[in-house]
Motif scaffolding. Sequence first.
Motif, PDB file in Angstrom:
ATOM      1  N   TYR A  51       0.590   1.414  14.861  1.00  0.00           N
ATOM      2  CA  TYR A  51       1.123   2.133  16.103  1.00  0.00           C
ATOM      3  C   TYR A  51       2.239   3.223  15.746  1.00  0.00           C
ATOM      4  O   TYR A  51       2.690   3.992  16.645  1.00  0.00           O
ATOM      5  CB  TYR A  51       2.209   1.089  16.947  1.00  0.00           C
ATOM      6  CG  TYR A  51       1.509  -0.042  17.829  1.00  0.00           C
ATOM      7  CD1 TYR A  51       0.460   0.280  18.816  1.00  0.00           C
ATOM      8  CD2 TYR A  51       1.248  -1.335  16.970  1.00  0.00           C
ATOM      9  CE1 TYR A  51      -0.080  -0.898  19.423  1.00  0.00           C
ATOM     10  CE2 TYR A  51       0.495  -2.332  17.634  1.00  0.00           C
ATOM     11  CZ  TYR A  51       0.060  -2.086  18.891  1.00  0.00           C
ATOM     12  OH  TYR A  51      -0.854  -3.004  19.361  1.00  0.00           O
ATOM     13  N   LEU A  52       2.464   3.581  14.544  1.00  0.00           N
ATOM     14  CA  LEU A  52       3.122   4.482  14.066  1.00  0.00           C
ATOM     15  C   LEU A  52       2.529   5.810  13.592  1.00  0.00           C
ATOM     16  O   LEU A  52       1.292   5.717  13.403  1.00  0.00           O
ATOM     17  CB  LEU A  52       3.986   4.020  12.741  1.00  0.00           C
ATOM     18  CG  LEU A  52       4.787   2.870  13.386  1.00  0.00           C
ATOM     19  CD1 LEU A  52       5.646   2.175  11.780  1.00  0.00           C
ATOM     20  CD2 LEU A  52       5.874   3.100  14.220  1.00  0.00           C
ATOM     21  N   LYS A  53       3.335   6.836  13.561  1.00  0.00           N
ATOM     22  CA  LYS A  53       2.661   8.365  13.135  1.00  0.00           C
ATOM     23  C   LYS A  53       2.224   7.984  11.806  1.00  0.00           C
ATOM     24  O   LYS A  53       2.861   7.583  10.654  1.00  0.00           O
ATOM     25  CB  LYS A  53       3.653   9.324  13.224  1.00  0.00           C
ATOM     26  CG  LYS A  53       3.329  10.616  12.739  1.00  0.00           C
ATOM     27  CD  LYS A  53       4.509  11.800  13.097  1.00  0.00           C
ATOM     28  CE  LYS A  53       3.813  13.198  12.737  1.00  0.00           C
ATOM     29  NZ  LYS A  53       5.091  14.147  12.906  1.00  0.00           N
ATOM     30  N   ASN A  54       0.929   8.632  11.380  1.00  0.00           N
ATOM     31  CA  ASN A  54       0.542   8.429  10.070  1.00  0.00           C
ATOM     32  C   ASN A  54       0.091   7.163   9.393  1.00  0.00           C
ATOM     33  O   ASN A  54       0.132   6.930   8.231  1.00  0.00           O
ATOM     34  CB  ASN A  54       1.165   9.336   9.238  1.00  0.00           C
ATOM     35  CG  ASN A  54       1.255  10.679   9.567  1.00  0.00           C
ATOM     36  OD1 ASN A  54       0.242  11.107   9.808  1.00  0.00           O
ATOM     37  ND2 ASN A  54       2.563  11.484   9.402  1.00  0.00           N
ATOM     38  N   PHE A  55       0.351   5.820  10.461  1.00  0.00           N
ATOM     39  CA  PHE A  55       0.140   4.727  10.038  1.00  0.00           C
ATOM     40  C   PHE A  55       1.170   4.206   9.067  1.00  0.00           C
ATOM     41  O   PHE A  55       0.916   3.375   8.155  1.00  0.00           O
ATOM     42  CB  PHE A  55      -1.048   4.222   9.718  1.00  0.00           C
ATOM     43  CG  PHE A  55      -2.194   4.708  10.546  1.00  0.00           C
ATOM     44  CD1 PHE A  55      -2.403   3.870  11.654  1.00  0.00           C
ATOM     45  CD2 PHE A  55      -2.836   5.673  10.560  1.00  0.00           C
ATOM     46  CE1 PHE A  55      -3.280   3.978  12.626  1.00  0.00           C
ATOM     47  CE2 PHE A  55      -3.754   6.062  11.705  1.00  0.00           C
ATOM     48  CZ  PHE A  55      -3.952   5.356  12.723  1.00  0.00           C
ATOM     49  N   LYS A  88       0.948  -1.151  -0.145  1.00  0.00           N
ATOM     50  CA  LYS A  88      -0.012  -0.041  -0.199  1.00  0.00           C
ATOM     51  C   LYS A  88       0.842   1.136  -0.107  1.00  0.00           C
ATOM     52  O   LYS A  88       0.527   2.151  -0.734  1.00  0.00           O
ATOM     53  CB  LYS A  88      -0.834   0.058   1.328  1.00  0.00           C
ATOM     54  CG  LYS A  88      -1.973  -1.074   1.239  1.00  0.00           C
ATOM     55  CD  LYS A  88      -2.858  -1.108   2.315  1.00  0.00           C
ATOM     56  CE  LYS A  88      -3.510   0.204   2.702  1.00  0.00           C
ATOM     57  NZ  LYS A  88      -4.257   0.240   4.003  1.00  0.00           N
ATOM     58  N   GLU A  89       1.871   1.142   0.697  1.00  0.00           N
ATOM     59  CA  GLU A  89       2.940   2.376   0.980  1.00  0.00           C
ATOM     60  C   GLU A  89       3.694   2.684  -0.503  1.00  0.00           C
ATOM     61  O   GLU A  89       3.928   3.837  -0.901  1.00  0.00           O
ATOM     62  CB  GLU A  89       3.761   2.429   1.969  1.00  0.00           C
ATOM     63  CG  GLU A  89       3.021   2.531   3.699  1.00  0.00           C
ATOM     64  CD  GLU A  89       4.015   2.293   4.436  1.00  0.00           C
ATOM     65  OE1 GLU A  89       3.446   2.411   5.586  1.00  0.00           O
ATOM     66  OE2 GLU A  89       5.288   1.711   4.425  1.00  0.00           O
TER      67      GLU A  89
END
Length: 318
Positions: A276-280, A146-147
């Motif tokens: 759990y991370l910023k901005n997933f 996805k990223e």
Amino acid sequence: MTDPNNLDPPIKIPKHYPTSTLDKLTFLLHNVADQLIHLVIEYNGHLDFALLKKAIKISLDIEPILGCKFVDHPKNPYWIRREDLDQIDYCSLVESVNIEKKLREFVFEDIDPTKDPLFQFRIFRSETDTLCFKVNHVIMDGGGIKEYLSLIINIYTSLEKEQSFEAIPNISGSRGFDQVLRKFGLFKKFVLFLKNRAPKPSWCFPWSGINKTNKNYIIHRFFPERFRRIKQYGKERGATINDMLVTAYYRAMFKIVKPRPGEPMVSVVTVNLRSYLKNFRAESVCNLSTGVYPNIAYNPEDSFDDTLKKVKKIMDEI
């Protein structure tokens, strides 16, 4: 006017990269599991083939790890940047009236991360385009796909608008669990470790060896209207799509395995740690998932709703 003497020097792309724990683990399983992940997108029109190829080429400099191959060193495996990137065709186009046949042929072709390009795009063209992306799991998981495709879309869109796209190599982003674990204290890490240890398996498929030549895929399509009904069904019960799929999986396996009533059956469900991370988002393209282990007892009297309630209760606790 910009002084050329004050410009930052270009970032040098390293030749070697360390492997993460999940890279190594996934590679160890390559002889006993299908390591390919696929994504198929159907379009109403045609993509710009040349533009997509250009976007992919730029992405290899932005995420240099994608231009590597896996070196299976007996003590310390690592990634090494390929020297033949300009000769590799990461994207191809096939024109055919029988898209389904050509698509199946493409997804069956394996990718050896020690020799082959780690991923491939292929456009299947008829009156409209179907884009298939396949990648070896050693380099990324579903969240990584996805990223990465989000990056490709951004580059492609910029090129389509004739805008420049600055390819700044990502050479410092973590690809390991450390980017998640640094968010927790020592006690929380210990609790997570105890909670997510794999239990002893309670059921299994018959073992048929490690020969992957007879592998097959079954394609099952959920058309938009049916997907909306499934999603609404879950929403009315406070359940996610994932809860629904796990429930369907359990009920199918109960029918196949026929366990004794009341016998607890353990399965594994993948959890994307990017939540759990910023901005997933992970710091780099990588594998960043773990497994959790729901344990559902078989009851032949249970309806789908009954099983869904059990699954949801366990998944909510996780």
